[in-house]
Write a protein that holds these residues in place. Structure first.
Motif, short mmCIF file in Angstrom:
data_model
loop_
_atom_site.label_atom_id
_atom_site.label_comp_id
_atom_site.label_asym_id
_atom_site.label_seq_id
_atom_site.Cartn_x
_atom_site.Cartn_y
_atom_site.Cartn_z
N MET A 118 29.39 -1.53 20.59
CA MET A 118 28.01 -1.21 20.20
C MET A 118 27.97 -0.47 18.87
O MET A 118 26.91 -0.05 18.43
CB MET A 118 27.36 -0.33 21.27
N LYS A 119 29.10 -0.26 18.27
CA LYS A 119 29.22 0.51 17.02
C LYS A 119 28.60 1.89 17.18
O LYS A 119 27.80 2.32 16.36
CB LYS A 119 28.55 -0.25 15.87
N LEU A 120 28.97 2.57 18.25
CA LEU A 120 28.40 3.88 18.53
C LEU A 120 29.40 5.00 18.25
O LEU A 120 29.15 6.15 18.57
CB LEU A 120 27.94 3.96 19.99
N ARG A 148 20.91 -2.61 15.29
CA ARG A 148 19.74 -2.16 16.04
C ARG A 148 19.08 -3.31 16.79
O ARG A 148 18.34 -3.10 17.73
CB ARG A 148 18.74 -1.49 15.09
N ARG A 152 21.68 -3.26 19.90
CA ARG A 152 21.59 -2.06 20.73
C ARG A 152 20.24 -1.99 21.43
O ARG A 152 19.20 -2.13 20.80
CB ARG A 152 21.72 -0.81 19.86
N GLY A 153 20.28 -1.73 22.71
CA GLY A 153 19.03 -1.61 23.45
C GLY A 153 18.43 -2.98 23.72
O GLY A 153 18.27 -3.38 24.86
N PHE A 161 23.11 0.33 27.43
CA PHE A 161 24.30 1.17 27.57
C PHE A 161 23.96 2.36 28.46
O PHE A 161 23.15 3.21 28.09
CB PHE A 161 24.72 1.64 26.17
#
Lengths: 275, 327
Positions: free
Chosen positions: A52-54, A82, A85-86, A91
């Motif tokens: 997720m590149k978090l 973005r 993600r979500g 997550f």
């Protein structure tokens, strides 16, 4: 293929040198339930967060392939991320006590997630949030929507987290030890809820856990990680009869009520595993 | 909470009263002069109530305070309350303008430094803040006057307004920038603003440095929170993650910092007021102190103490209102 990871390496630079935490992990995931097990520090969470590149900017991530539904995550911009993600991948973090914002109401947090990806007015978003809270089987969603995270129990907090991550109808759900911070009875309820929602919505699931029996019941496939490497990958139903000495070692360390042992064995680590 | 406030205020009153009595100056001599004949001194002492025992004097003092009476100033020949009402607005104007400026600049700078922790930006902000907090205000004031007033001639000199506007503006609020607007005199308004500019910017720089450092520290902590990962995992933009998820959790802590900064500005502007000949409470206090005029000293000290307690109380109340975790 939703997730395609080939030879993923994650490392951290520090003042004293370089520490390689994940050392060449590969996995593929479609619309199925994949469990990742392994002891603390084996790189389970890092692998999921890298997808997720978090991870913090200072983290060094390399891979032959790191792709979400064909999108190269390594070269993706923040703007492209973005959109994943979500929206396409939810997550769920471990402990709702820390993972929910303490000064925003539950309704506002779920609504924000919905509105970010689906647009619409504040009111519509709040209505959708209440609806979502109902879907995760919260009994009085109107009241809960107006409460703050510290006012609800851990199990309820995790339901809120699930509602929040399901709001934009993602295709993949990553759950990073979603039940480790909960009581045993609540754990079962939350897992059942995740299972139902994943089946209902036809999502892929990446479940990170260190609870082996749980994963063997719950998932289709299991990946066993140790020290940043994949030890073996097998059908979940075969986990309890695994052959790899590391997996066997982990299984032997579990206390049993039916066959109690005076003293649990200590895992004997074989340097051969790291080759 | 209320009982502790009352207790603090009572303690403060006792303390200021005692300070006024144990100072090694004789207020009677200060009032009548040291060449006054013996009978004048005795009469004056009786008139001022100073021949009574201390507890009686204290009760008398409390009674006066309850009626808003801080005694007379020997120096200005006015009741201290009247003097304070005249001098305090000047300080209030200076401190409030400086506080607003330091919040508007200090908070974004602190947040920026925290987000870019360890980068060149962070280092630059660190140096800027360190300078702001460690260079004495009087030195900055004098350098500023030397450059902008004396050498370049682009800023007005000390004081609140040019002499031509003196006495032309009807005091309504006592805040010159507002009174000139009420009077509809834009030239006088501009004059008041330019006079405020230097002391306000210098005071604001000092408090901005503190607010920015505290904001940075709070934000670095907040950005480590798991809920920040959650916010990012939801697909929010970086700006939203920082300002709408991390910042609200530190806003509450910042209120305390801002309240104390404000209190510090209201009482700590003494040096700045002196350099810029700003007719505020700090100047009133120091001039009175130099002349052993004790009523104004005690009165101003009490006022500053009340402001401190008041702002603390306000911060406490806001804390309770803004943080859902505090009951």
């Amino acid at each position: 293929m939703l997730v395609d990871i080939q030879n993923l390496k994650i490392g951290f630079k520090s003042r004293t040198g370089f520490h390689q935490a994940v050392k060449g992990v590969s996995l593929k995931l479609g619309t199925e339930k994949l469990g990742i097990v392994g002891e603390s520090g084996s790189g389970k969470s890092l692998t999921a967060r890298a997808l997720m590149k978090l991870l913090p900017k200072s983290t060094v991530i390399e891979a032959d392939t790191l792709a979400f539904d064909g999108i190269d995550v390594l070269s993706a911009s923040e703007r492209q991320m973005r959109q994943i993600r979500g929206k396409r991948a939810g997550f769920i973090l471990q402990d709702p006590k820390y993972s929910l914002n303490p000064v925003k109401t539950i309704g506002a947090q779920v609504a924000e997630s919905w509105r970010t990806h689906k647009g619409g007015s504040r009111r519509e978003a709040l209505e959708a949030a209440v609806n979502l809270l109902e879907q995760v089987q919260i009994r009085n969603p109107q009241v809960v929507a107006k409460s703050y995270p510290h006012e609800v129990s851990g199990g309820m907090g995790q339901r809120v987290m699930i509602a929040m991550m399901l709001a934009p109808d993602p295709e993949l759900l990553i759950a990073d030890e979603p039940t480790s911070a909960l009581d045993a009875t609540v754990q079962a309820e939350i897992l059942r809820l995740i299972e139902e929602l994943v089946a209902e919505r036809g999502m892929g699931l990446l479940l990170i856990s260190h609870d082996l029996p749980l994963v063997s019941h719950f998932c289709d496939r299991v990946m066993v990680m140790y020290s940043g490497r994949v030890m073996e990958e097998l059908k979940a139903s075969e986990l309890l009869s695994a052959k790899h000495p590391y997996t066997r070692g982990l299984l032997n360390c579990m206390p049993s009520l039916i066959h109690p042992k005076d003293r649990l064995p200590v895992l004997a680590r074989d340097p051969e595993w790291l080759k | 909470m209320l009982s502790s406030v009352i207790l603090t205020l009572f303690g403060l009153t006792v303390l200021t009263f005692l300070i006024g009595r144990v100072m090694p100056v004789d207020p009677v001599i200060a009032a009548v002069g040291d060449n006054a004949p013996e009978d004048v001194i005795i009469r004056a002492r009786a008139e001022m109530g100073l021949d009574q025992p201390l507890p009686i004097q204290f009760l008398h003092y409390l009674n006066q305070l309850a009626h808003g009476d801080f005694g007379m100033s020997v120096l200005t020949k006015n009741p201290v309350a009247t003097d304070i009402a005249r001098f305090f607005p000047a300080t209030f104007e200076l401190a409030t303008a400086a506080l607003l400026l330091s919040i508007v600049i200090g908070i974004p700078l602190g947040v920026w430094a925290a987000v870019r922790q360890g980068s060149i930006t962070d280092q630059a902000i660190r140096v800027l803040c360190l300078a702001g907090h460690s260079v004495p205000v009087f030195m900055l004031s004098m350098i500023s006057l030397l450059i902008f007033y004396s050498a370049l001639g682009i800023a007005p000199g000390p004081g609140r307004q040019d002499i031509i506007y003196d006495g032309m503006i009807e005091p309504v609020t006592g805040l010159l920038s507002i009174d000139t607007l009420i009077a509809g005199d834009l030239d006088a308004f501009w004059d008041a603003l330019t006079h405020m500019a230097q002391p306000v910017i210098i005071l604001a720089y000092f408090s901005m440095a503190y607010i920015a450092r505290m904001t940075r520290a709070f934000m670095i902590d907040a950005l480590k929170g798991e809920y920040v990962i959650t916010a990012r995992a939801k697909g929010l933009t970086g700006l939203k993650v920082v300002w709408s998820h991390a910042f609200p959790t530190v806003a509450v802590q910042l209120i305390t910092v801002i309240a104390l900064t404000y209190a510090g500005l209201l009482e700590g502007a003494v040096v700045t007021e002196t350099v810029f000949a700003w007719p505020g409470i700090g100047q009133y206090l120091t001039t009175s102190l130099m002349n052993a005029d004790m009523n104004p000293v005690v009165g101003s000290t009490l006022l500053i103490g009340f402001i401190y307690v008041g702002l603390n109380l306000l911060a406490d109340i806001l804390y309770r209102l803004l943080d859902p975790r505090v009951q």
